[in-house]
Write an enzyme that holds these catalytic residues in place. Structure first.
Site, PDB file in Angstrom:
ATOM      1  CB  CYS A   2      49.685  -3.138  -8.088  1.00 51.50           C
ATOM      2  SG  CYS A   2      49.698  -1.744  -6.807  1.00 51.50           S
ATOM      3  NE  ARG A  27      47.797  -2.593 -14.997  1.00 52.02           N
ATOM      4  CZ  ARG A  27      46.475  -2.389 -14.433  1.00 52.02           C
ATOM      5  NH1 ARG A  27      46.382  -2.191 -13.053  1.00 52.02           N
ATOM      6  NH2 ARG A  27      45.530  -2.589 -15.189  1.00 52.02           N
ATOM      7  CD1 TRP A  74      52.222   2.800  -4.964  1.00 46.73           C
ATOM      8  CD2 TRP A  74      53.914   2.643  -6.430  1.00 46.73           C
ATOM      9  NE1 TRP A  74      52.882   3.887  -4.874  1.00 46.73           N
ATOM     10  CE2 TRP A  74      54.126   3.919  -5.791  1.00 46.73           C
ATOM     11  CE3 TRP A  74      54.550   2.355  -7.459  1.00 46.73           C
ATOM     12  CZ2 TRP A  74      54.992   4.811  -6.337  1.00 46.73           C
ATOM     13  CZ3 TRP A  74      55.596   3.417  -7.892  1.00 46.73           C
ATOM     14  CH2 TRP A  74      55.880   4.635  -7.080  1.00 46.73           C
ATOM     15  CG  ASN A  98      45.697  -4.530  -8.193  1.00 46.26           C
ATOM     16  OD1 ASN A  98      46.716  -4.790  -7.561  1.00 46.26           O
ATOM     17  ND2 ASN A  98      45.461  -4.528  -9.503  1.00 46.26           N
ATOM     18  N   GLY A  99      44.051  -2.439  -4.620  1.00 50.58           N
ATOM     19  CA  GLY A  99      42.894  -1.423  -4.028  1.00 50.58           C
ATOM     20  C   GLY A  99      43.239  -1.217  -2.736  1.00 50.58           C
ATOM     21  CD  GLU A 479      37.943  19.095 -16.446  1.00 51.63           C
ATOM     22  OE1 GLU A 479      38.163  17.977 -16.814  1.00 51.63           O
ATOM     23  OE2 GLU A 479      38.670  19.998 -16.848  1.00 51.63           O
ATOM     24  CE  LYS A 483      38.058  16.166 -19.310  1.00 49.72           C
ATOM     25  NZ  LYS A 483      38.788  17.151 -19.491  1.00 49.72           N
ATOM     26  CD  GLU A 486      38.860  18.943 -23.337  1.00 51.94           C
ATOM     27  OE1 GLU A 486      39.994  19.217 -23.483  1.00 51.94           O
ATOM     28  OE2 GLU A 486      38.181  18.188 -22.416  1.00 51.94           O
ATOM     29  CG  HIS A 502      27.081  39.888 -10.984  1.00 51.45           C
ATOM     30  ND1 HIS A 502      26.839  41.217 -10.801  1.00 51.45           N
ATOM     31  CD2 HIS A 502      27.230  39.326  -9.953  1.00 51.45           C
ATOM     32  CE1 HIS A 502      26.608  41.388  -9.299  1.00 51.45           C
ATOM     33  NE2 HIS A 502      26.959  40.036  -8.885  1.00 51.45           N
ATOM     34  CE  LYS A 601      46.143  12.628 -22.553  1.00 54.70           C
ATOM     35  NZ  LYS A 601      45.037  12.818 -21.571  1.00 54.70           N
TER      36      LYS A 601
END
Length: 606
Positions: A2, A27, A74, A98-99, A479, A483, A486, A502, A601
């Site tokens: 927010c 946002r 929010w 916020n939070g 992942e 990263k 990338e 294996h 992207k």
């Protein structure tokens, strides 16, 4: 995610507050409000819906105060009503926030017993009364906030103003960003420098754990221990039309650090924080009659789906088939009519994923999508949209979008589990509470970023890097390897730890770093056995774990200490260190972190 703004000005600030909030509309929000100090009193205007509703209210009931705070909310705790909109206040204190305040129930009970009256369903109102409770002890506003911060648990950003103090605003951050703007005889505050762009280009970013005392003639900043500190003032290049990197070197770094905030924002869309229950959109299909879920995605989104498979199968006891979209689109698998197909995409425009979605639709599947762009093709062509509220992600390598995807899939797994009768109310409460604590745990990890730079120096010298993990840590190993490949261009592979013997074990020697994602869970001892196999062959083990290095019974080259948390939420936490390792390695290698070679992207071609 927010928006927070604050101004200590020399004229009425209401119009400028609303204009600043408008620059934060990207946002997302469902209500808005501002409060000012007027003739020593606090005055407030709030409205449901868009800012134009707040502007209409201000036309009818203007605010003329020269010091004020504003917020676009929010909804987290409580419905998106005017009653729950920010700012929250009593006669002495007004707060925007916020939070998530994790211990607000305990604070509400404690303060209620002292006679404090709560008028909303929010966690934020507890902050108002905690600060007021400290003021009642005879403390100054500065001392009262310092004491109050020690009573708040969670990840948050705060702006606070006080009755009788026209030249005072106090800000604090723990897990959510705040920027201070410097003017001439005026000071500004925003959750993003974009909000402050028309007023000033002189910006100071608060560090994690900082709190600040703003007055017209400047700002004093204190760290979490209360020690006075200096933070650099920089020239911001933000404009109202651009997303700014803030005080970070790259967008990827900023987006990694935004994760406590955007995960809070995303979870709030699916969790009733006050009741600690999950609320997911109606899938339009009977969960008890459902026989199988079919999932598809590409790249990082696919790894999020792999974690989702573990969660849905474990907690909802529902079989899940998942495949990368580029393969599934050509297999054209037979799908049972009336089944559920789930697609995960940051952009919502990924060509391969969209092609599989259309195949599933032709097979009379019910289509659900986890996407970050609600106007995207995948969102428009789905029956049900489960949005990730990550905000714009500029860096090509996905970070905050990934953890927001995990957040949505975790909530979906719990929602399905409850609907299928596989989860008791008590179990749901415990797992939801664990999710609520995730932003705080990630903030803790981000506070210790220096350790990643030293390990990255080691990785930058390697030609090959292996990542190992078991259970939900296996997709995190995949992942992590993605990263690193990338953005640093170092060859890396992720493996299920049990598969080491294996084949991949043949690669290990003293020149190969092996990054082991190993939370102390029910599979930890199995993973330890694989680490010992690596150590025997001279591999350099980099352990990411909440267990001490001594617990593995072999030498480790480096240890990234993780907070101890619920096994269910570990994938969200362990995503952060693999991101940081890749980022800092790429910085050392001198690559283009935000726009790595050969990558885009949004992959809208085959």
């Amino acid at each position: 995610m927010c928006g927070i703004v604050g101004i200590i000005g020399q004229k009425a600030v209401a119009t400028d507050l609303v204009d600043a909030l408008r620059r934060l509309e990207y946002r997302g929000y469902d209500s808005a409000g501002i409060a000012t100090v007027e003739n020593g009193h606090l005055e407030r205007r709030r409205a449901e819906g868009k800012l134009r509703n707040l502007e209409g209210r201000l036309l009818q009931e203007p605010l003329r105060g020269h010091t004020g705070i504003g917020h676009t909310r929010w909804a987290t705790h409580g419905r998106p009503t005017e009653r729950n909109a920010h700012p929250h206040m009593n006669s002495q204190v007004s707060v925007v926030h916020n939070g998530i305040i994790e211990n607000f129930r305990e604070l509400k009970a404690e303060l209620g017993a002292k006679g404090y009256v709560f008028e909303s369903d929010t966690d934020t109102e507890a902050i108002v009364h905690v600060v007021t409770d400290e003021l009642a002890k005879g403390l100054t506003p500065e001392k009262a906030v310092s004491q109050a911060l020690g009573r708040l648990h969670g990840a948050f950003a705060l702006a606070i103003i006080f009755a009788g103090h026209d030249d005072l605003m106090i800000a604090a951050r723990q897990g959510s960003p705040l920027a201070i703007g410097h003017g001439t005889g005026e000071m500004y505050l925003g959750s993003d420098a974009i909000a402050l762009a028309p007023f000033t280009d002189a910006i100071t970013y608060l560090d994690e754990g900082d709190w600040a005392v703003l007055r017209r003639d400047g700002v004093e900043i204190f760290d979490r221990s209360g020690k006075h500190v200096e933070r650099p003032q920089i020239k911001s290049v933000a404009s109202s039309l651009l997303v700014d990197k803030g005080n970070h070197r790259h967008f990827m770094a900023k987006e990694i650090h935004e994760q406590p905030e955007v995960i809070s924002h995303t979870l709030a869309n699916y969790i009733d924080m006050a009741e600690a229950t999950v609320t997911v959109p109606d899938l339009g299909i009977d969960p008890e009659a459902l026989q199988r879920v079919t999932m598809s995605a590409c790249g990082t989104a696919y790894y999020a789906g792999l974690v989702g498979k573990y969660w849905i199968e474990r907690y909802a006891r529902l079989p899940v088939e998942i495949d990368v979209a580029s393969e599934m689109r050509y297999r054209e698998p037979p799908l049972s009519q009336g089944g559920l197909s789930l697609f995960v995409s940051q952009s919502g425009e990924t060509a391969d994923t969209l092609a599989v979605l259309r195949h599933a639709k032709a097979e009379q599947q019910r289509i659900a999508a986890v996407v970050n762009v609600r106007t995207s093709s995948i969102a428009r062509e789905s029956d049900v949209v489960l949005p990730t509220l990550a905000g714009p992600e500029i860096g090509v390598a996905s970070t905050k979008a990934f953890t927001c995807q995990l957040s949505v899939l975790a909530c979906l797994a719990l929602g399905l589990a409850r609907a299928r009768g596989e989860l008791t109310r008590e179990e749901e409460h415990d797992l939801v509470q664990a999710l609520i604590e995730v932003p705080r745990h990630i903030s803790t990890i981000l506070r210790n970023e220096e350790q990643f730079e030293a390990i990255a120096s080691m990785l930058s010298k390697a030609r090959d890097v292996l990542y190992l993990g078991r259970g939900t840590s296996y997709p995190l190993a995949l992942e992590g390897a993605l990263k690193l490949k990338e953005i640093s261009y170092i060859h890396a592979e992720g493996y299920a730890a049990g598969e080491l013997k294996h084949g991949p074990i043949a690669l290990i020697d003293e020149n190969v770093p092996v990054i082991v994602v190993a939370p102390r869970d029910e599979l930890f001892e199995k993973t330890v056995s694989n680490m010992q196999e690596v150590a025997t062959r001279g591999g350099q083990i980099i352990l990411i774990s909440d267990a001490a290095p001594e617990a593995v019974g072999c030498k480790v080259a480096a240890h990234i200490a993780m907070p101890t948390a619920c096994e269910f939420t570990n994938p969200l936490l362990y995503a952060v260190p693999v991101q940081l390792l890749a980022y800092h390695t790429a910085v050392i290698m001198g690559t283009d972190v935000d726009q790595p070679r050969n990558l885009a992207k949004s992959v809208t071609v085959e």
